[in-house]
Design a protein around this motif. Sequence first.
Motif, PDB file in Angstrom:
ATOM      1  N   LEU A   1       0.824  -1.201   0.000  1.00 27.70           N
ATOM      2  CA  LEU A   1       0.000   0.000   0.000  1.00 27.70           C
ATOM      3  C   LEU A   1       0.862   1.256   0.000  1.00 27.70           C
ATOM      4  N   TYR A   2       1.927   1.235   0.792  1.00 31.65           N
ATOM      5  CA  TYR A   2       2.802   2.396   0.946  1.00 31.65           C
ATOM      6  C   TYR A   2       4.235   1.997   0.576  1.00 31.65           C
ATOM      7  N   PRO A   3       4.626   2.099  -0.689  1.00 32.23           N
ATOM      8  CA  PRO A   3       5.995   1.709  -1.081  1.00 32.23           C
ATOM      9  C   PRO A   3       7.077   2.454  -0.298  1.00 32.23           C
ATOM     10  N   ASN A   4       6.744   3.634   0.224  1.00 27.74           N
ATOM     11  CA  ASN A   4       7.702   4.413   1.020  1.00 27.74           C
ATOM     12  C   ASN A   4       8.186   3.655   2.248  1.00 27.74           C
ATOM     13  N   THR A   5       7.397   2.704   2.727  1.00 28.29           N
ATOM     14  CA  THR A   5       7.767   1.991   3.953  1.00 28.29           C
ATOM     15  C   THR A   5       8.651   0.777   3.694  1.00 28.29           C
ATOM     16  N   ALA A   6       8.846   0.397   2.426  1.00 32.56           N
ATOM     17  CA  ALA A   6       9.514  -0.872   2.118  1.00 32.56           C
ATOM     18  C   ALA A   6      10.923  -0.934   2.706  1.00 32.56           C
ATOM     19  N   LEU A   7      11.731   0.091   2.464  1.00 33.10           N
ATOM     20  CA  LEU A   7      13.111   0.073   2.957  1.00 33.10           C
ATOM     21  C   LEU A   7      13.164   0.220   4.472  1.00 33.10           C
ATOM     22  N   LEU A   8      12.192   0.900   5.049  1.00 32.99           N
ATOM     23  CA  LEU A   8      12.146   1.027   6.508  1.00 32.99           C
ATOM     24  C   LEU A   8      11.888  -0.334   7.143  1.00 32.99           C
ATOM     25  N   HIS A   9      10.927  -1.069   6.597  1.00 34.53           N
ATOM     26  CA  HIS A   9      10.663  -2.431   7.081  1.00 34.53           C
ATOM     27  C   HIS A   9      11.882  -3.328   6.878  1.00 34.53           C
ATOM     28  N   ALA A  10      12.485  -3.243   5.704  1.00 32.71           N
ATOM     29  CA  ALA A  10      13.520  -4.208   5.321  1.00 32.71           C
ATOM     30  C   ALA A  10      14.786  -4.075   6.152  1.00 32.71           C
ATOM     31  N   THR A  11      15.140  -2.859   6.549  1.00 31.45           N
ATOM     32  CA  THR A  11      16.452  -2.637   7.163  1.00 31.45           C
ATOM     33  C   THR A  11      16.420  -2.596   8.683  1.00 31.45           C
ATOM     34  N   GLU A  12      15.279  -2.895   9.289  1.00 32.57           N
ATOM     35  CA  GLU A  12      15.177  -2.930  10.750  1.00 32.57           C
ATOM     36  C   GLU A  12      14.764  -4.331  11.204  1.00 32.57           C
TER      37      GLU A  12
END
Length: 640
Positions: free
Chosen positions: A401-412
């Motif tokens: 839904l929010y592609p902006n969150t992808a890298l935030l999810h992935a790197t934590e």
Amino acid sequence: MFGYAGKILKVNLTNQRAEELPTSDYAERFLGGKGLAAKLYWDEMPPKAAAADPRSAVIFSTGPLAGAPGIGASRWMVSGKSPVSDPEHFVHCNLGGRWGNDLKAAGYDALMITGRSERPVYLFLHDGICEFKDANGLRGKGAIRTRRILKVEYGEGISVAAVGPAGESGAVMANVIAEDDASGSAGLGGVMGSKNLKAIVVPQGKLKIQMAYPEHFKQLAARYRALGKEPITAVAGVPMRIMGPNTRRAPCPLCSFDCIRRTYESKEGDAGKFMCQSAIFYRPMAEAIYGPDSDIPFRATKLCDEYGLDTMAVSVIIGWLWRCIRAGILNDQNTGLPLSKFGTIEFLDTLLHKISLREGFGELLAKGVHKAAESLGGKAVSALAPLVSKAGQENTYDARLYPNTALLHATEPRNPTPQLQEISRVIFKWLEWRRGEDGAFVSGEVARRIAARFWGSEIAADFTTFEGKALAAKMIQDREYAKECLILCSFVWPVMEARFTPDHVGDPTLEAQVLTAVTGREFDESSLNRVGERVFNLHRAILLREGHRGTADDRLPELWFTEPIKWDMPNPNLEVPGPNGQPVSRKGATVDRSAFEQSKKEYYRLRGWDPETGIPPEAALRALDLGDTAENLSQRRILP
């Protein structure tokens, strides 16, 4: 030192010894809060020690702004190796209420605890003394009841942080429950319990920090109030701020923000914090049985607090159980749970009791819902997949839904809620404008202006593409890590949208100005974010030392690449700003794997990391004044 208590207390429960360290040894590079905890952990924690190992450290920390009035700075953190993440990794949780301020008023910027007591104990910190007190009489007591018992003994003038039965038994979703019903997740209640540590008691004090420029601070506090930032009180019609005749405001100490934090009093006279996700997680099931005006949702929240369990983790367990019931996988007989009474308070109490005491099927759930599903296999795993992101954690702010969150999810290693809320806040304010709510002002154009100032480009507010998302992720992470070194409240900071500015864009320089006024050290937006970048890279170094594999572990749930999104509770129509701020539906979208991988490489380059491995080279760490960290990782042959 302006803004600081000046000391860190280091406690070893094994030999019941305490020593003090000077905060000044850490504040120059890492400020406080998350940065202070990360550096203490890096220096003291053996990388291979498990979360429940006696050598494991659990760290309670405040920031240099704790005690600054009117700006939402009464926050504190608990940090340590989490049994929730898979594999176990260093994490933080962020709490409100007064306990952190009282720790600082007692003379300590942080408290680090290692070792394991031979018998149950609680700590009483007062007058520069650390007392190790017998807690046998508190064994098995709930976290709230423990607080009440200790207040009978010492009077109302104390603050208590405690664990319930779930923490004592080491349930992976056990919380720390503190004064004002503040709750800290990430399973760190279980780490505290593994040390035979039931509670930490500090006197309630009137914290008044010394500021370098108090008059300038007053001007900045007035500037912050004049911007007109407003709370999000409801999402998709679901109230986050619980109102009614049985409720009252319950802000954290010294905070003037119009917060959603409230206290509820039940018909039986019980009262406690009641807000946000913890207030609504059991509401749909309870209302289906008891109707809309019962106290059951409040009782459900307080049961979780009493047992010392994370309501978000419990919410996932309940959702998974319901899906397994409907699929014919689980029933009363094969679980020993009253699943036929699903939605009743009796069902919930039995479930929480069995998890906390690790009885029967509860033993399986206490290890984590993802491990429970894996042990059953097949359909049970499929039933869980839509509900979770990483390691059984609740799926919030889905990257489909929010592609902006992808890298935030992935790197934590776990859901980075403050980072994700930078995205969701803009979305929810935009949705208010889309619905035509009175006073809403975050249009698609305003969202683009906010993105340009806070995320690096206008296209970062286009939720149909990965373009601009790598820079946005870096900027969000650096800012949020800096914010959690101070520590400032995520309900208040950053001030991204503003009612009373001509363009409705907030001010990302305020945090640095406030820090300068309090500590006397000169900061601007860039130099403060540089501290955030340093702490983020130290956190990355900790993960690498604990076995993180760089790009191989910077991943998203496979389902997000393959299963189209159909619904989202906070955003049921799946609407987002698209090109030029125009509304677009993401219904049926998946994460584009190729675009995600390309964005990840761009993100690594922006961080100065190896784009193929996701590991920072020695030069990148030294440029951030992390030469000692680089040397340690080089000796371990971790760096490229």
